[in-house]
Design an enzyme around this catalytic site. Structure first.
Site, mmCIF file in Angstrom:
data_model
loop_
_atom_site.group_PDB
_atom_site.id
_atom_site.type_symbol
_atom_site.label_atom_id
_atom_site.label_comp_id
_atom_site.label_asym_id
_atom_site.label_seq_id
_atom_site.Cartn_x
_atom_site.Cartn_y
_atom_site.Cartn_z
ATOM 1 C CG ASN A 105 -1.835 1.151 1.320
ATOM 2 O OD1 ASN A 105 -1.427 2.276 1.054
ATOM 3 N ND2 ASN A 105 -3.075 0.912 1.692
ATOM 4 C CG ASP B 166 -3.066 4.665 0.717
ATOM 5 O OD1 ASP B 166 -3.112 4.482 -0.515
ATOM 6 O OD2 ASP B 166 -3.909 4.213 1.517
ATOM 7 C CG HIS B 167 0.661 6.446 4.699
ATOM 8 N ND1 HIS B 167 -0.236 7.472 4.900
ATOM 9 C CD2 HIS B 167 0.054 5.322 5.140
ATOM 10 C CE1 HIS B 167 -1.332 6.979 5.460
ATOM 11 N NE2 HIS B 167 -1.179 5.681 5.611
ATOM 12 N NE ARG C 284 7.845 21.687 2.147
ATOM 13 C CZ ARG C 284 9.140 21.825 2.406
ATOM 14 N NH1 ARG C 284 9.752 21.009 3.239
ATOM 15 N NH2 ARG C 284 9.843 22.780 1.840
ATOM 16 C CG HIS D 91 -8.165 4.254 1.032
ATOM 17 N ND1 HIS D 91 -8.339 4.110 2.388
ATOM 18 C CD2 HIS D 91 -9.371 4.647 0.542
ATOM 19 C CE1 HIS D 91 -9.598 4.406 2.701
ATOM 20 N NE2 HIS D 91 -10.236 4.738 1.611
ATOM 21 N NE ARG E 125 -9.410 8.595 4.237
ATOM 22 C CZ ARG E 125 -9.642 7.725 5.231
ATOM 23 N NH1 ARG E 125 -8.855 6.696 5.399
ATOM 24 N NH2 ARG E 125 -10.643 7.903 6.063
ATOM 25 N NE ARG F 203 -7.580 11.565 5.240
ATOM 26 C CZ ARG F 203 -8.101 11.027 6.344
ATOM 27 N NH1 ARG F 203 -7.364 10.269 7.117
ATOM 28 N NH2 ARG F 203 -9.346 11.232 6.678
ATOM 29 C CD GLU G 254 -7.197 -0.080 1.157
ATOM 30 O OE1 GLU G 254 -7.422 0.964 1.802
ATOM 31 O OE2 GLU G 254 -6.309 -0.875 1.441
ATOM 32 C CB THR H 278 -9.677 1.868 7.290
ATOM 33 O OG1 THR H 278 -9.243 2.533 6.112
ATOM 34 C CG2 THR H 278 -11.038 1.251 7.065
ATOM 35 C CD GLU I 38 -7.222 -6.217 3.029
ATOM 36 O OE1 GLU I 38 -7.329 -6.181 1.787
ATOM 37 O OE2 GLU I 38 -6.462 -5.462 3.667
ATOM 38 C CG HIS J 106 -5.536 -1.395 9.285
ATOM 39 N ND1 HIS J 106 -5.034 -0.725 10.368
ATOM 40 C CD2 HIS J 106 -6.128 -0.467 8.504
ATOM 41 C CE1 HIS J 106 -5.328 0.554 10.239
ATOM 42 N NE2 HIS J 106 -5.979 0.742 9.126
HETATM 43 N N1 PXP Z 1 -5.985 -3.057 4.111
HETATM 44 C C1 PXP Z 1 -6.941 -2.103 4.152
HETATM 45 C C2 PXP Z 1 -8.318 -2.475 3.711
HETATM 46 C C3 PXP Z 1 -6.640 -0.788 4.556
HETATM 47 O O1 PXP Z 1 -7.610 0.138 4.599
HETATM 48 C C4 PXP Z 1 -5.318 -0.481 4.901
HETATM 49 C C5 PXP Z 1 -4.971 0.932 5.259
HETATM 50 O O2 PXP Z 1 -5.162 1.756 4.172
HETATM 51 C C6 PXP Z 1 -4.352 -1.484 4.824
HETATM 52 C C7 PXP Z 1 -4.720 -2.776 4.464
HETATM 53 C C8 PXP Z 1 -2.919 -1.234 5.146
HETATM 54 O O3 PXP Z 1 -2.779 -0.840 6.452
HETATM 55 P P1 PXP Z 1 -1.370 -0.263 6.954
HETATM 56 O O4 PXP Z 1 -1.101 0.966 6.147
HETATM 57 O O5 PXP Z 1 -1.601 -0.009 8.382
HETATM 58 O O6 PXP Z 1 -0.353 -1.354 6.685
#
Ligand code: PXP
Length: 243
Positions: free
Chosen positions: A7, A9-10, A18, A43, A45, A49, A69, A100, A150, A193
């Protein structure tokens, strides 16, 4: 084989802090593939974000399958139908949450979710529902025709971090039982997660689980050891219990 979905996202969270083009989530996805990831999860959103619509446009062109997601909203359904990602994972989304927080209430929204996923299934997306380990949610997911559930591992990970070990072990036992029940009903089982190097082993060892989705910890470790090395180490720990 146990697949690893990374994932990203971050990576986008850091970029958006920035407003620069870097770090680029697409570059992270390409690096993840080289390091042994089997898929990319992102994801989108409602508040954008982290991952943006433009990111999804670019990620869809990757060789690796994309697991999108999203919340079960008309806007997200349209976006998914336009891009037709390999998989769509439906998650509950609250505007004020940091991440989440819980699983989807499939049992309480069965008719709505059956109708919501029907066009996604017709478009060829594998539909996954992010749920807790309650039997009622698993049964409802099977009834409405989801391909995948999941299982939310967040509580198990939090209890481990807090050192509440008997409760952690009870949570792990419930996840094990849920994985077996879902598998019996013909659902493919994923989990994710909050997973870390320390918590991944017991989850990866659950034989019915076919895929883990991991993000935040890998991006956090990337600061210190590099993203490729963090993914390789996570893979090694998964493979150590599921050769
Ligand atoms: N699975 C789902 C459905 C999620 O919403 C997330 C967080 O976006 C993750 C897995 C991954 O979680 P983490 O970023 O804490 O590893």
């Amino acid at each position: 084989m146990l697949r690893l979905g990374v994932n990203i996202d971050h990576v986008a969270t850091i970029r958006n802090a920035r407003g620069t083009p870097w770090p680029d989530p697409l570059r992270a996805a390409e690096l993840a593939e080289q390091a042994g990831a089997d898929g990319i999860t992102a994801h989108l959103r409602e508040d954008r974000r982290h991952i943006t619509d433009a990111d999804i446009e670019r990620l869809i062109g990757l060789r690796l399958p994309l697991n999108l997601e999203m919340a079960a909203t008309p806007e997200m359904q349209q976006i998914a139908l336009r891009h037709r990602p390999h998989a769509v994972c439906l998650v509950p989304e609250k505007r004020e949450e940091r991440t989440t927080e819980g699983g989807l209430d499939v049992a309480g929204n069965e008719a709505f979710l059956r109708d919501f996923i029907a066009p996604l299934r017709e478009a060829g997306c594998r539909v996954s529902l992010f749920i807790g380990h309650e039997q009622a949610q698993i049964d409802a997911a099977a009834r409405i025709g989801a391909a995948v559930v999941e299982l939310h591992t967040g509580a198990y990970c939090d209890l481990d971090t807090e050192g509440r070990l008997p409760e952690r072990d009870a949570e792990l036992a419930a996840l094990r039982q849920a994985a077996a029940q879902a598998h019996l009903l013909g659902l493919e089982v994923h989990a994710g997660h909050g997973l870390t190097f320390d918590t991944v082993g017991p989850i990866a060892a659950i034989p019915e689980i076919r895929e883990l989705n991991i993000g935040h910890f890998l991006i956090a470790e990337a600061v210190f050891m590099g993203l490729g090395a963090a993914i390789t180490e996570m893979r090694r720990r998964m493979d150590a219990v599921r050769p």
